[in-house]
Structure formats: C-alpha cells, structure tokens
Write a protein that holds these residues in place. Structure first.
Motif, mmCIF file in Angstrom:
data_model
loop_
_atom_site.group_PDB
_atom_site.id
_atom_site.type_symbol
_atom_site.label_atom_id
_atom_site.label_comp_id
_atom_site.label_asym_id
_atom_site.label_seq_id
_atom_site.Cartn_x
_atom_site.Cartn_y
_atom_site.Cartn_z
ATOM 1 N N UNK A 70 15.601 -4.786 0.723
ATOM 2 C CA UNK A 70 16.539 -5.655 1.427
ATOM 3 C C UNK A 70 15.983 -6.114 2.761
ATOM 4 N N UNK A 71 15.399 -5.186 3.514
ATOM 5 C CA UNK A 71 14.797 -5.530 4.805
ATOM 6 C C UNK A 71 13.636 -6.492 4.618
ATOM 7 N N UNK A 72 12.802 -6.244 3.607
ATOM 8 C CA UNK A 72 11.672 -7.136 3.331
ATOM 9 C C UNK A 72 12.167 -8.530 2.974
ATOM 10 N N UNK A 251 -2.834 -3.353 6.636
ATOM 11 C CA UNK A 251 -2.204 -3.267 7.957
ATOM 12 C C UNK A 251 -2.484 -4.529 8.769
ATOM 13 N N UNK A 252 -1.548 -4.872 9.617
ATOM 14 C CA UNK A 252 -1.676 -6.055 10.466
ATOM 15 C C UNK A 252 -1.502 -5.625 11.917
ATOM 16 N N UNK A 253 -2.594 -5.580 12.660
ATOM 17 C CA UNK A 253 -2.550 -5.083 14.038
ATOM 18 C C UNK A 253 -1.696 -5.964 14.946
ATOM 19 N N UNK A 258 4.632 -6.713 18.463
ATOM 20 C CA UNK A 258 5.925 -7.390 18.325
ATOM 21 C C UNK A 258 7.074 -6.396 18.316
ATOM 22 N N UNK A 259 8.187 -6.781 18.900
ATOM 23 C CA UNK A 259 9.414 -5.996 18.761
ATOM 24 C C UNK A 259 10.182 -6.609 17.599
ATOM 25 N N UNK A 260 10.031 -5.998 16.433
ATOM 26 C CA UNK A 260 10.666 -6.541 15.233
ATOM 27 C C UNK A 260 12.180 -6.570 15.375
ATOM 28 N N UNK A 267 9.906 -0.075 9.354
ATOM 29 C CA UNK A 267 10.065 -1.510 9.134
ATOM 30 C C UNK A 267 8.745 -2.269 9.276
ATOM 31 N N UNK A 268 7.751 -1.642 9.900
ATOM 32 C CA UNK A 268 6.459 -2.322 10.054
ATOM 33 C C UNK A 268 5.855 -2.627 8.688
#
Length: 505
Positions: A70-72, A251-253, A258-260, A267-268
């Motif tokens: 759902x979050x994705x 992974x994405x540095x 970012x503050x998601x 959630x990352x």
C-alpha cells in the motif's frame, strides 16, 4: 428508488460481505477454490460490459507483496502525479480507514460520496440485469465485497479516462481479483513474508508463487531483495510467465537525504521500489529515457506522499496534551517495524537520552484478527520495545506502556458500526465473550508477568477505548501518547470516534 445515496451504496456493498463462518471455512480449506477465482472474475467483468483487453487502456502498474504494498502504491502514484501534473492518475488500494470511497482515488483524492454512489449503482444494476449470463457454473449471482469494489474501480478509471492506474493486489496475486489485466505496463513485488490469513501456514516459496502470479508476458517486473527461496520461485515464475525481465532494485543513496512523506525506516525500501516502478512506467509511456539521478519531481512526489494510518503521528485537536500514533500493522514483521518507529527518540520516547520516561503517559490500543496468533504478535512487539529501549535509553527492563487496551473493532459503545466500517467477519460468540481480547490480555500478562493487571483493559468497542484514554488523561498531568496498532480497521475506528478525520486523513 428515486434517490440512491452513498449510504444506500454502502448498505448494498455490506450485504456482499462474507460472514465469519464462511471465512473460517475458507481458512480451513487453505484458501478459496483458486482454479475458479479468475474465471469467475472474468465472468463478472463480462456481465458489466467489459473485456479484459479493455483494461489495458488503464495503463496499470500492478503491485503485490506481503508488507508495504500500500505504501509503495502511494509513493508510486505521488511520483507520477508530480512528474506529470497534466495526467490523471487512478489509485486502487485496500482496505480503507474511515470511508470505503478511500479505496478509489483520482489524482490522490478519494472519489466523492455522490460519485461513489453513481458508479456503484451503475455496476450493481448491470450485474443484476445480467445474472443469467453465467458461463462458469461456480460463479455466485453477485460478487463478494472486494470483487465488487475492484470491478467498480475498473469502471471508474475507464469512465474517467485515467492516464495511469496504480493497482494494489488485495490478497495473494495469482488468484486475486485485480489480476485480470492482461498487459500491465510494469509489475512490482514488495517484501515477502507472513501474509494475510488466507495464506497463513504456507511456506515462503508458496507465498512467492502466489505473488509471482501477477507477472505477465513481455512485461518488466521489479522486486525488492527477497529471501533466497522466495527469489528462486520468483525467477521461475518470471520464466514460466515470460516476463520481459525480473530486476531486483538496488539501494538509492539519494533517498537518504530526503524526509519521506511516510515515517519509519522501513519506508525507504518501499520508496526505492516506487522510484524504479515510476521510472519504468514513464519510460514506456513517454518514450523518453529517465535520468539516473533522482529528478526533482520524483523527490517532490516522495516528500509529499500521504498515506494515513501508517506510522502516522496525529496531534489531537480537541484533547489537550494528547497525541495519537497510528499504524495499521497486522503481521509480525510490520508490527516489529511499527515498534522500531514508535520506540524512537522524538516519537514515542524523549529525544534526550537522559530524559525520564515518566514525563509522558503511554497507552497501547491493540486488536488483531481472531484467526491470528496474538501471543506471537505481542511477543515480537514487547521484545522489539525492550531492544529499542536498551539502545536509546540504556534501560533493559523498562515498561514502556503505562496502560494497555484490548478492544474489538466495533465502532460504538452501543454495539453498532459506522456504515463504512461494518464487518460481518467477527463471530457473534467471539464478540459477546470478547474471546480475542481476553486472549490478548492473557498473553500480555504471560509475556510481562510483573505488569499490573489493573492497567490491562479489555473493552467491547472502540468508543470504550477512546473514553478509557480520556479517563487516563484526566488522572495525570502528563502528555498522553497513545499508540494504536494491530488492525487498519481499528485505526480507522479510532480516527472516526476520536474525531481526528480533519487532521488525520
């Protein structure tokens, strides 16, 4: 009927719910007779006037998984909406928190009550008018609750001519009602682990086989890193179903700065998958290669993603010195993530390591589906809490919650539900005896033997739980921090009863 209101639609929809006995029979059989699931859904689609190929016009991003789907989906929709503001997006998710219309969103906003009623009865009337058109002998005259809303979502998105549809799987994948779109643009798989009640007791390989069922011929598939056994099955499914490729996102540095929009370290990973799903989708739809550097529009989409009831902090606008922490976690893994989030400096515990835990009064409100193991859920929560307190506060045996409340998902104290939150899935005998809640209380006492029994509350409704929080608040000058978890239905009921809709939704 001269008028058919939103309330009328909700009442009709609730009539399609399966009762507790039916659900128990499904659980006992290991799940629905799966070989009929898709043929029956296709028959319903035909009865409302659509062919499967017409669904391809929705430009679907199909997302499954056992945690974070759902979050994705929310991240993905927000990225696309901010990248292409001239486009119209459709988002279909489940379950809802407060109103069933939340499940069908246009440009990130739930459809209105009037539109819900309009589209609902268009589908209802078509199904009623074509009840004798059956080709599959097992097909019931009317679809169940989730199937109906899925059919309705397809109809809404086609009628409104959306440019992109983000479609979240309900349960499983291969036999899920959403899995009738022949050619989505891209498919995605979030973390695989313990799934909903329909697959409890299955191995990770069996779960992966179901989830891999959304892969399609010639369509790229993306997944987060999975357990070895699960990954082998997904690779096999990708080959069997002839997906154009199966890629594991890396992974994405850039995301670390970012503050998601959604809280919680877990959630990352969901955001990483969403970024790659959006990239793949936009490349296919625009014919333009996407920059490997995270575009500003992607960053804006991630930061501005909103998904109520998931690691959400809500300052109560009516009750002074009261904050609610809402997370609909309902698997062992997601409850562990919930506690990692809550037992963090600046969330459920003070920022300063030396600060005394007693400066706040913490309350836990919890419920879970009766078919699940409350003891394993609570055990993981308590253990995670202890580890987090030892890490951040240096306290090994501190009791974090001053009070724990186990209540049913019944909305109001008089025993009735808000219309959108009505459920027939709870056995009357369970409700009458509060069996699940008593079992949870017993499990808590067993796991924390020194915890005062007078601070363990077993209550018959969500309204009772909110009143108990108010009673607790009246006896202390502390700030009251209430964590609500274990069930999205419970979280939605709290938002409704506590009057948090304006600030939480």
């Amino acid at each position: 009927m001269s008028t058919r209101s939103y309330q009328d639609a909700v009442e009709h929809l609730n009539s399609l719910q399966s009762n507790a006995a039916t659900l128990e029979a499904v659980r006992a059989s290991g799940g629905r007779l799966s070989e009929f699931a898709i043929p029956e859904m296709l028959e319903y689609l035909d009865r409302i006037g659509y062919t499967p190929s017409q669904l391809n016009a929705l430009n679907v991003i199909h997302i499954t998984g056992t945690k974070g789907k759902g979050s994705t989906s929310a991240f993905t929709e927000s990225i696309i909406r901010h990248s292409k503001p001239e486009w119209k997006t459709g988002l279909y998710t489940s379950p809802h928190l407060v109103a069933v219309r939340e499940r069908i969103r246009i440009d990130g906003v739930p459809i209105s009550e009037s539109d819900f009623a309009k589209y609902f009865f268009e589908i209802w009337d078509r199904l009623v008018a074509n009840q004798n058109a059956g080709k599959v002998p097992t097909t019931p005259p009317m679809p169940g609750y989730f199937r109906f809303i899925t059919l309705m979502a397809f109809h809404v998105f086609l009628e409104l001519k959306v440019d992109a549809t983000i479609l979240e799987v309900g349960v499983g994948g291969a036999y899920d009602s959403t899995n009738v779109v022949p050619a989505p643009i891209v498919t995605g798989i979030t973390v695989l682990g313990i799934d909903h009640v329909f697959v409890l007791g299955k191995t990770i390989s069996e779960i992966a086989w179901q989830k891999g069922g959304i892969l399609k011929k010639g369509v790229p598939a993306l997944t987060v890193a999975q357990p070895v056994d699960a990954m082998k099955v997904l690779e096999s499914r990708a080959e069997e179903l002839k997906a154009s490729k199966l890629s594991v996102v890396s992974a994405n540095s850039e995301l670390s700065t970012l503050k998601l929009g959604l809280a919680g370290s877990h959630q990352v990973q969901n955001a990483i998958l969403a970024v790659e799903l959006a990239r793949s989708f936009l490349e296919k739809q625009t014919g333009v290669a996407q920059d490997t550097i995270l575009p500003i529009s992607f960053q804006t989409g991630l930061v501005n993603t909103r998904w109520p009831g998931r690691c959400q902090t809500v300052v109560d606008p009516k009750r002074l010195r009261s904050t609610w922490y809402l997370d609909g976690a309902h698997t062992v893994e997601s409850l562990e993530c919930c506690m990692q989030w809550f037992v963090s400096p600046g969330v459920g515990i003070p920022l300063q390591k030396a600060a005394d835990l007693s400066t706040s009064t913490r309350v836990l409100i919890f419920n879970c589906t009766s078919g699940r193991s409350g003891e394993s859920f609570l055990g993981r929560m308590i253990e995670t809490t202890r580890l987090r307190l030892a890490l951040h506060k240096g306290e090994k045996d501190a009791v974090l919650f001053n009070h724990v409340i186990f209540c049913t998902n019944v909305t109001y104290a008089d025993g009735h539900f808000k219309g959108d939150l009505t459920t027939k899935a709870i056995a009357d005998s369970d409700l009458a005896g509060l069996k699940t809640q008593q079992a949870l209380a017993s499990a808590w006492s067993s796991l924390a033997p020194s915890y005062p029994k007078s601070h363990i509350h077993v209550l018959p409704s969500i309204e009772h739980a909110v009143k108990e929080v108010e009673n607790i608040q009246s006896t202390t000058n502390n700030h009251v921090q209430t964590l609500v978890t274990g069930s999205l239905h419970l979280v939605g009921g709290i938002i409704e009863v506590a009057g948090l809709s304006e600030v939480a939704l």
